[in-house]
Design a protein around this motif. Structure first.
Motif, PDB file in Angstrom:
ATOM      1  N   ARG A 464      -7.661  29.916   4.631  1.00 33.87           N
ATOM      2  CA  ARG A 464      -6.951  28.829   5.319  1.00 33.87           C
ATOM      3  C   ARG A 464      -7.838  28.130   6.359  1.00 33.87           C
ATOM      4  O   ARG A 464      -7.719  26.929   6.571  1.00 33.87           O
ATOM      5  CB  ARG A 464      -5.688  29.384   5.970  1.00 33.87           C
ATOM      6  CG  ARG A 464      -4.793  28.300   6.582  1.00 33.87           C
ATOM      7  CD  ARG A 464      -3.546  28.932   7.182  1.00 33.87           C
ATOM      8  NE  ARG A 464      -2.717  29.526   6.149  1.00 33.87           N
ATOM      9  CZ  ARG A 464      -1.818  28.843   5.434  1.00 33.87           C
ATOM     10  NH1 ARG A 464      -1.676  27.553   5.641  1.00 33.87           N
ATOM     11  NH2 ARG A 464      -1.090  29.456   4.527  1.00 33.87           N
ATOM     12  N   GLU A 493       5.038  21.808  -1.439  1.00 34.90           N
ATOM     13  CA  GLU A 493       5.970  21.744  -0.317  1.00 34.90           C
ATOM     14  C   GLU A 493       5.750  22.888   0.667  1.00 34.90           C
ATOM     15  O   GLU A 493       6.068  22.777   1.863  1.00 34.90           O
ATOM     16  CB  GLU A 493       7.411  21.759  -0.826  1.00 34.90           C
ATOM     17  CG  GLU A 493       7.813  20.472  -1.539  1.00 34.90           C
ATOM     18  CD  GLU A 493       9.240  20.531  -2.059  1.00 34.90           C
ATOM     19  OE1 GLU A 493      10.070  21.240  -1.466  1.00 34.90           O
ATOM     20  OE2 GLU A 493       9.534  19.869  -3.075  1.00 34.90           O
ATOM     21  N   SER A 494       5.187  23.997   0.179  1.00 33.78           N
ATOM     22  CA  SER A 494       4.951  25.137   1.064  1.00 33.78           C
ATOM     23  C   SER A 494       3.710  24.968   1.925  1.00 33.78           C
ATOM     24  O   SER A 494       3.495  25.738   2.872  1.00 33.78           O
ATOM     25  CB  SER A 494       4.815  26.422   0.234  1.00 33.78           C
ATOM     26  OG  SER A 494       3.569  26.447  -0.461  1.00 33.78           O
ATOM     27  N   THR A 496       1.605  23.691   4.803  1.00 33.77           N
ATOM     28  CA  THR A 496       2.022  23.220   6.128  1.00 33.77           C
ATOM     29  C   THR A 496       1.145  22.102   6.683  1.00 33.77           C
ATOM     30  O   THR A 496       1.620  21.283   7.461  1.00 33.77           O
ATOM     31  CB  THR A 496       2.003  24.405   7.122  1.00 33.77           C
ATOM     32  OG1 THR A 496       0.692  24.998   7.118  1.00 33.77           O
ATOM     33  CG2 THR A 496       3.030  25.448   6.708  1.00 33.77           C
ATOM     34  N   ASP A 497      -0.110  22.067   6.283  1.00 34.16           N
ATOM     35  CA  ASP A 497      -1.007  21.014   6.765  1.00 34.16           C
ATOM     36  C   ASP A 497      -0.718  19.723   5.999  1.00 34.16           C
ATOM     37  O   ASP A 497      -0.785  19.678   4.770  1.00 34.16           O
ATOM     38  CB  ASP A 497      -2.465  21.441   6.571  1.00 34.16           C
ATOM     39  CG  ASP A 497      -3.429  20.448   7.182  1.00 34.16           C
ATOM     40  OD1 ASP A 497      -3.519  19.314   6.666  1.00 34.16           O
ATOM     41  OD2 ASP A 497      -4.120  20.807   8.153  1.00 34.16           O
ATOM     42  N   LYS A 498      -0.392  18.653   6.740  1.00 39.18           N
ATOM     43  CA  LYS A 498       0.021  17.404   6.106  1.00 39.18           C
ATOM     44  C   LYS A 498      -1.090  16.781   5.252  1.00 39.18           C
ATOM     45  O   LYS A 498      -0.838  16.241   4.174  1.00 39.18           O
ATOM     46  CB  LYS A 498       0.445  16.422   7.200  1.00 39.18           C
ATOM     47  CG  LYS A 498       1.435  15.364   6.737  1.00 39.18           C
ATOM     48  CD  LYS A 498       1.991  14.620   7.931  1.00 39.18           C
ATOM     49  CE  LYS A 498       3.074  13.648   7.467  1.00 39.18           C
ATOM     50  NZ  LYS A 498       3.686  12.930   8.619  1.00 39.18           N
ATOM     51  N   ARG A 501      -1.441  18.876   2.090  1.00 35.38           N
ATOM     52  CA  ARG A 501      -0.293  18.599   1.220  1.00 35.38           C
ATOM     53  C   ARG A 501      -0.455  17.246   0.526  1.00 35.38           C
ATOM     54  O   ARG A 501      -0.173  17.088  -0.663  1.00 35.38           O
ATOM     55  CB  ARG A 501       0.989  18.643   2.050  1.00 35.38           C
ATOM     56  CG  ARG A 501       2.256  18.472   1.215  1.00 35.38           C
ATOM     57  CD  ARG A 501       3.507  18.829   1.993  1.00 35.38           C
ATOM     58  NE  ARG A 501       3.744  17.935   3.109  1.00 35.38           N
ATOM     59  CZ  ARG A 501       3.706  18.275   4.391  1.00 35.38           C
ATOM     60  NH1 ARG A 501       3.403  19.522   4.737  1.00 35.38           N
ATOM     61  NH2 ARG A 501       3.938  17.398   5.349  1.00 35.38           N
TER      62      ARG A 501
END
Length: 618
Positions: A464, A493-494, A496-498, A501
């Motif tokens: 991560r 969708e899981s 968390t970083d925009k 994603r």
């Protein structure tokens, strides 16, 4: 020099020099040319059975074959012969008889057996070359035409003029002749010098170039000095280069160094490079160590290593052995040859163990050369001997381009895969340069998804904080989408970083089938993407959708709120529909807010509309 003789059975497909390179003396001191390394069928044709060889030992009388008058009886006779000497002679006579009375029938009957078919065509062409050649040209079997033509001109060089006339009368490009002019005129000149020179004057310009090459090689086989004087005095540049190339290759057979001045005499450097490659090829077959030495001494800015000569350098290495090549690499200051030998050393098919070669490399004094050779070996052979490669790198002292070697290993992994070395991959990936680790890990995670590994998401999560995490997550998302689109959406969708994603969502959107496009677009709008990510996803997804279902795509764009995403959607819609429906695309152009952008798209659509109308008028 015309590129008119691309021979299907000669190495490299060279022009005149390439053709000369494919011929060898029938026996030492002979002036006539015979084909070298012929196909079995060509050997049969070029040594057509005569009563003097086999027939003396056969008691049977074959006179009845001459009495056969139809295809059925010839077929029955053909099938009655065995595979012994009697059968061989008998079948040759059946071929000749069949070609004389029913050539079309024989042509069809023997097509199932290529070698026999070639032999039959040779018989037919001896009887009626025009009919046989035209029949072949109608099927565009250039390689077969070459085989037959070569057989004919080896026996009757003067028939070359007839064959060339046939090709040229049918409008075929000259490369259908496949070198027969060179072969024919070399043999013709050996038999009748004055007539060959006279007949060369009636040829077309393209054929005359090849004739000069044939005459030159025949001259070179009797008097090299006279051949050089004659070839260099030719006024036509193409004929001159062709003749010099032929003489250079011929002289190079016995004295490669003596050919160098001729290579530099040619007007077109590419011709000298090809001739040098052919000389190198000849040396590779007889003395590979000498071939390497010759290349080291002569390949430079004037005589360059081409793709052809690089192949022969590599063959020289394989024939000379690893020790000889490693010595040549270490001892030469010729960087051109050095680089090509290093490339040869790294061939995946090399019949040596990587560990043994690397031991030899370690003994070199130059760190630069050692590093180049190590990188070449590790980068191309890692997929075959990964364990040995990893163990070798781990044994090296610090400061010897270790990180670059690890990168070579992982680049090779991208080609060959680590599927059977998963533990080794995760153990060593941190040795690769940090900027490239992400792409290697992304590829490995994608492979894990496709193999159904339950450890994929956990492994991804452990990276991560890695700078390549975004690429890794996108790779996992697209791999999941290959199997289960809804599963890929859940995974995205899981995240968390925009930004992560958004990148993953854009890539998945670009892969969705048309029937899922509307649903996917609504999903994209629902998962809180950045404006940039939404524009990217729209640009990747909408053109294909518009091409497949313009009405549905247009309906969705109409519902979008004014703004940058809608503007991106409009241009994507236009891009996808401008060829299928330029009128509708032109209407959408008016919806583009930016004036300059609108005019650019108007010009593109108008151009597409005009092209569509032209196609419709045809």
């Amino acid at each position: 020099m015309q590129n008119g003789m691309i021979q299907h059975w000669l190495p490299m497909g060279l022009t005149v020099a390439g053709c000369i390179g494919g011929f060898a003396l029938a026996k030492s001191g002979s002036m006539r040319i015979s084909t070298d390394e012929r196909l079995p069928s060509e050997q049969i044709m070029a040594s057509r059975v005569s009563p003097s060889d086999l027939e003396a030992g056969v008691a049977d009388d074959f006179s009845k074959i001459a009495q056969l008058v139809d295809g059925d009886s010839l077929r029955e006779q053909w099938e009655s012969f065995g595979d012994d000497a009697r059968g061989f002679i008998g079948r040759q006579r059946v071929l000749a008889r069949w070609a004389a009375i029913d050539p079309e029938g024989g042509y069809e009957y023997f097509m199932e057996d290529w070698n026999t078919w070639i032999s039959f065509l040779g018989e037919w062409a001896l009887i009626d070359p025009q009919a046989a050649t035209k029949r072949l040209i109608s099927e565009k079997r250039a390689g077969t035409i070459a085989s037959i033509a070569q057989a004919i001109v080896l026996r009757s060089p003067e028939r070359c003029l007839e064959l060339v006339a046939i090709w040229e009368s049918t409008g075929q490009t000259y490369n259908w002749a496949n070198g027969i002019v060179t072969i024919a005129f070399a043999n013709w000149f050996a038999d009748d010098r004055e007539k060959a020179l006279k007949m060369a004057t009636v040829l077309s310009p393209e054929a005359k170039v090849e004739a000069m090459a044939g005459i030159a090689v025949a001259m070179a086989r009797t008097n090299g000095a006279s051949a050089i004087e004659w070839a260099t005095a030719l006024a036509n540049p193409k004929q001159r280069d062709a003749a010099i190339a032929a003489v250079a290759v011929e002289i190079g057979r016995l004295n490669p160094d003596a050919a160098i001045p001729l290579l530099l005499e040619m007007d077109d450097p590419s011709h000298s490079e090809k001739s040098a490659a052919l000389i190198l090829e000849q040396m590779t077959k007889t003395d590979p160590s000498a071939a390497i030495d010759w290349a080291v001494r002569h390949f430079n800015e004037e005589v360059q290593v081409t793709g052809w000569s690089r192949d022969f350098l590599q063959k020289s290495f394989l024939n000379a052995g690893e020790a000889e090549t490693i010595h040549a690499i270490a001892s030469t200051s010729n960087e051109i040859v050095q680089a090509n030998l290093i490339s040869a050393l790294s061939e995946p098919t090399l019949p040596y163990q990587i560990g043994e070669i690397l031991k030899s490399v370690d003994s070199l004094s130059s760190l630069t050369i050692k590093t180049q050779m190590r990188l070449a070996l590790l980068g191309r052979r890692t997929g075959v001997e990964l364990d040995s490669a990893v163990a070798y790198i781990e044994s090296l002292p610090e400061g010897e381009a270790i990180q670059e070697m690890w990168e070579a290993v992982f680049e090779a992994r991208a080609k060959y895969g680590f599927e059977s070395h998963s533990d080794l991959f995760w153990k060593t990936i941190d040795r690769a340069p940090i900027e490239s680790q992400g792409q290697h890990i992304a590829k490995r995670l994608s492979d894990m998804v496709h193999s159904g590994s339950p450890e994929t998401l956990g492994k991804l999560d452990s990276y991560r904080e890695h700078p390549g995490y975004q690429a890794m997550a996108s790779s996992v998302a697209t791999a999941i989408a290959d199997i289960d689109l809804n599963g890929a959406k859940d995974f995205i969708e899981s995240l968390t970083d925009k930004n992560v994603r958004g990148q993953a969502a854009s890539l998945v959107a670009s892969k969705v089938p048309t029937e899922s496009a509307a649903e996917t677009f609504e999903w994209l709008q629902s998962i809180d993407l950045t404006e940039a990510a939404m524009k990217q996803a729209t640009a990747w997804m909408l053109p294909t959708w518009a091409r497949d279902n313009g009405i549905a795509a247009s309906a969705l764009v109409l519902e979008l709120e004014p703004g940058p995403v809608r503007q991106e959607a409009i241009t994507a819609l236009i891009s996808g529909s401008l060829m299928q429906d330029p009128i509708a695309a032109l209407e959408w152009v008016e919806e583009i807010d930016d004036v300059e952008r609108r005019e650019k798209w108007r010009l593109r659509v108008e151009s597409a509309r005009a092209a569509t109308e032209r196609i419709g008028d045809q």
